[in-house]
Design an enzyme around this catalytic site. Structure first.
Site, PDB file in Angstrom:
ATOM      1  NE  ARG A  93       7.907  -3.140   5.595  1.00  0.00           N
ATOM      2  CZ  ARG A  93       6.651  -2.737   5.748  1.00  0.00           C
ATOM      3  NH1 ARG A  93       5.912  -2.463   4.699  1.00  0.00           N
ATOM      4  NH2 ARG A  93       6.130  -2.642   6.941  1.00  0.00           N
ATOM      5  NE  ARG A 104      -3.689  -1.044  10.360  1.00  0.00           N
ATOM      6  CZ  ARG A 104      -2.631  -0.533   9.723  1.00  0.00           C
ATOM      7  NH1 ARG A 104      -2.651   0.684   9.277  1.00  0.00           N
ATOM      8  NH2 ARG A 104      -1.555  -1.271   9.538  1.00  0.00           N
ATOM      9  CE  LYS A 128      -2.108  -0.901   3.939  1.00  0.00           C
ATOM     10  NZ  LYS A 128      -1.542  -2.185   4.358  1.00  0.00           N
ATOM     11  NE  ARG A 171       2.462  -4.907  11.242  1.00  0.00           N
ATOM     12  CZ  ARG A 171       3.419  -4.637  10.346  1.00  0.00           C
ATOM     13  NH1 ARG A 171       4.605  -5.184  10.458  1.00  0.00           N
ATOM     14  NH2 ARG A 171       3.187  -3.806   9.361  1.00  0.00           N
ATOM     15  NE  ARG A 175       6.976  -0.588  10.013  1.00  0.00           N
ATOM     16  CZ  ARG A 175       5.795  -0.482   9.404  1.00  0.00           C
ATOM     17  NH1 ARG A 175       5.704   0.120   8.243  1.00  0.00           N
ATOM     18  NH2 ARG A 175       4.711  -0.971   9.949  1.00  0.00           N
TER      19      ARG A 175
HETATM   20  P1  AMP Z   1       1.387   0.653   8.999  1.00  0.00           P
HETATM   21  O1  AMP Z   1       2.590   1.455   8.720  1.00  0.00           O
HETATM   22  O2  AMP Z   1       0.179   1.099   8.220  1.00  0.00           O
HETATM   23  O3  AMP Z   1       1.625  -0.834   8.864  1.00  0.00           O
HETATM   24  O4  AMP Z   1       1.004   0.911  10.536  1.00  0.00           O
HETATM   25  C1  AMP Z   1       1.899   0.580  11.576  1.00  0.00           C
HETATM   26  C2  AMP Z   1       1.153   0.471  12.893  1.00  0.00           C
HETATM   27  O5  AMP Z   1       0.542   1.743  13.197  1.00  0.00           O
HETATM   28  C3  AMP Z   1      -0.001  -0.523  12.934  1.00  0.00           C
HETATM   29  O6  AMP Z   1       0.431  -1.854  13.156  1.00  0.00           O
HETATM   30  C4  AMP Z   1      -0.822   0.042  14.079  1.00  0.00           C
HETATM   31  O7  AMP Z   1      -0.221  -0.255  15.330  1.00  0.00           O
HETATM   32  C5  AMP Z   1      -0.698   1.546  13.861  1.00  0.00           C
HETATM   33  N1  AMP Z   1      -1.781   2.057  12.989  1.00  0.00           N
HETATM   34  C6  AMP Z   1      -1.645   2.627  11.755  1.00  0.00           C
HETATM   35  N2  AMP Z   1      -2.836   2.974  11.258  1.00  0.00           N
HETATM   36  C7  AMP Z   1      -3.760   2.639  12.192  1.00  0.00           C
HETATM   37  C8  AMP Z   1      -5.167   2.720  12.266  1.00  0.00           C
HETATM   38  N3  AMP Z   1      -5.896   3.245  11.253  1.00  0.00           N
HETATM   39  N4  AMP Z   1      -5.786   2.256  13.381  1.00  0.00           N
HETATM   40  C9  AMP Z   1      -5.082   1.743  14.401  1.00  0.00           C
HETATM   41  N5  AMP Z   1      -3.748   1.609  14.402  1.00  0.00           N
HETATM   42  C10 AMP Z   1      -3.073   2.048  13.312  1.00  0.00           C
END
Ligand code: AMP
Length: 219
Positions: free
Chosen positions: A127, A88, A13, A171, A160
């Site tokens: 990654r 989410r 994404k 996740r 990360r």
């Molecule tokens: P991402 O970079 O999109 O994979 O997000 C990394 C982490 O940020 C996720 O595993 C969540 O802990 C938190 N996070 C990001 N977006 C959301 C969301 N819309 N709702 C809740 N937690 C989020």
């Protein structure tokens, strides 16, 4: 262009959002990036979110909804946006719908990037990102390199905290239980398009653009 890029963690994404954002000059809103910045800067939000993110869990809806309201109400988003990582949960999807109707927005399309779970685990475990420019690489692309091929920063690659196999599987589980149901919400209204996320980066980009053309989102 107002789109939501949707799909499992690691499906691409962020990569696709960055490309579309530069091709169409539309802001890329990544809630994950916003949260990581808040954690780095130790803001109130960052202090609340840091440990939750390290465990691979979701940050509470009320915090995320507040953050997205503030972002979408800001000037740069008035002519369009690419949302990456939000909504989410179904609570977030409902809040977003309410916000869209308050803002008179009714042309949002959700792009669902699909991929097999094992491929996702392998992609995420391999990654790495540059901490200076945020570009994401596969570990093979940067083998033996000290400088980032994009911004030339020295020794800036990192993994990360939430990209270890155990956290990745957690996740994905959360994605399947909490996030996937959001899809039904958009499919019901004919606003979701599924795209195979397993092609090469340019192939997936082309498929997204073809789908957006069909819907007259782009010319
Ligand atoms: P991402 O970079 O999109 O994979 O997000 C990394 C982490 O940020 C996720 O595993 C969540 O802990 C938190 N996070 C990001 N977006 C959301 C969301 N819309 N709702 C809740 N937690 C989020």
């Amino acid at each position: 262009m107002r789109i939501i890029l949707f799909g499992s963690p690691g499906v691409g994404k962020g990569t696709q959002a960055k490309i579309l954002s530069s091709e169409y000059d539309i802001p890329h809103i990544s809630t994950g990036d916003i949260l990581r910045k808040a954690v780095r800067e130790k803001t109130e939000l960052g202090l609340k979110a840091g440990q939750i993110m390290e465990r691979g869990e979701l940050v509470p809806d009320e915090l995320m909804i507040g953050l997205i309201k503030e972002t979408l109400n800001s000037d740069p988003c008035h002519n369009g946006f690419i949302l990456d990582g939000f909504p989410r949960t179904t609570v977030q999807a409902m809040a977003l719908d309410k916000l869209f109707s308050e803002l008179g927005i009714n042309d949002v399309i959700l792009i669902h990037l699909t991929a097999d779970e094992e491929e996702i685990v392998s992609r995420l475990s391999n990654r790495r990102a540059c901490k200076e420019c945020g570009t994401i690489f596969n570990i093979k692309e940067i083998e033996g390199l000290s400088n980032c091929p994009k911004c030339n920063a020295l020794n800036s690659f990192y993994q990360r905290n939430d990209d270890t196999e155990e956290v990745i599987r957690h996740r994905i589980k959360i994605y399947n239980t909490e996030t996937k149901p959001v899809l039904g919400y958009y499919e019901k209204n004919g606003k979701a398009i599924a795209i195979d996320g397993l092609g090469s980066i340019p192939e997936v980009n082309e498929e997204i653009k073809k789908a957006l053309e069909k819907r007259n989102v782009i010319g």
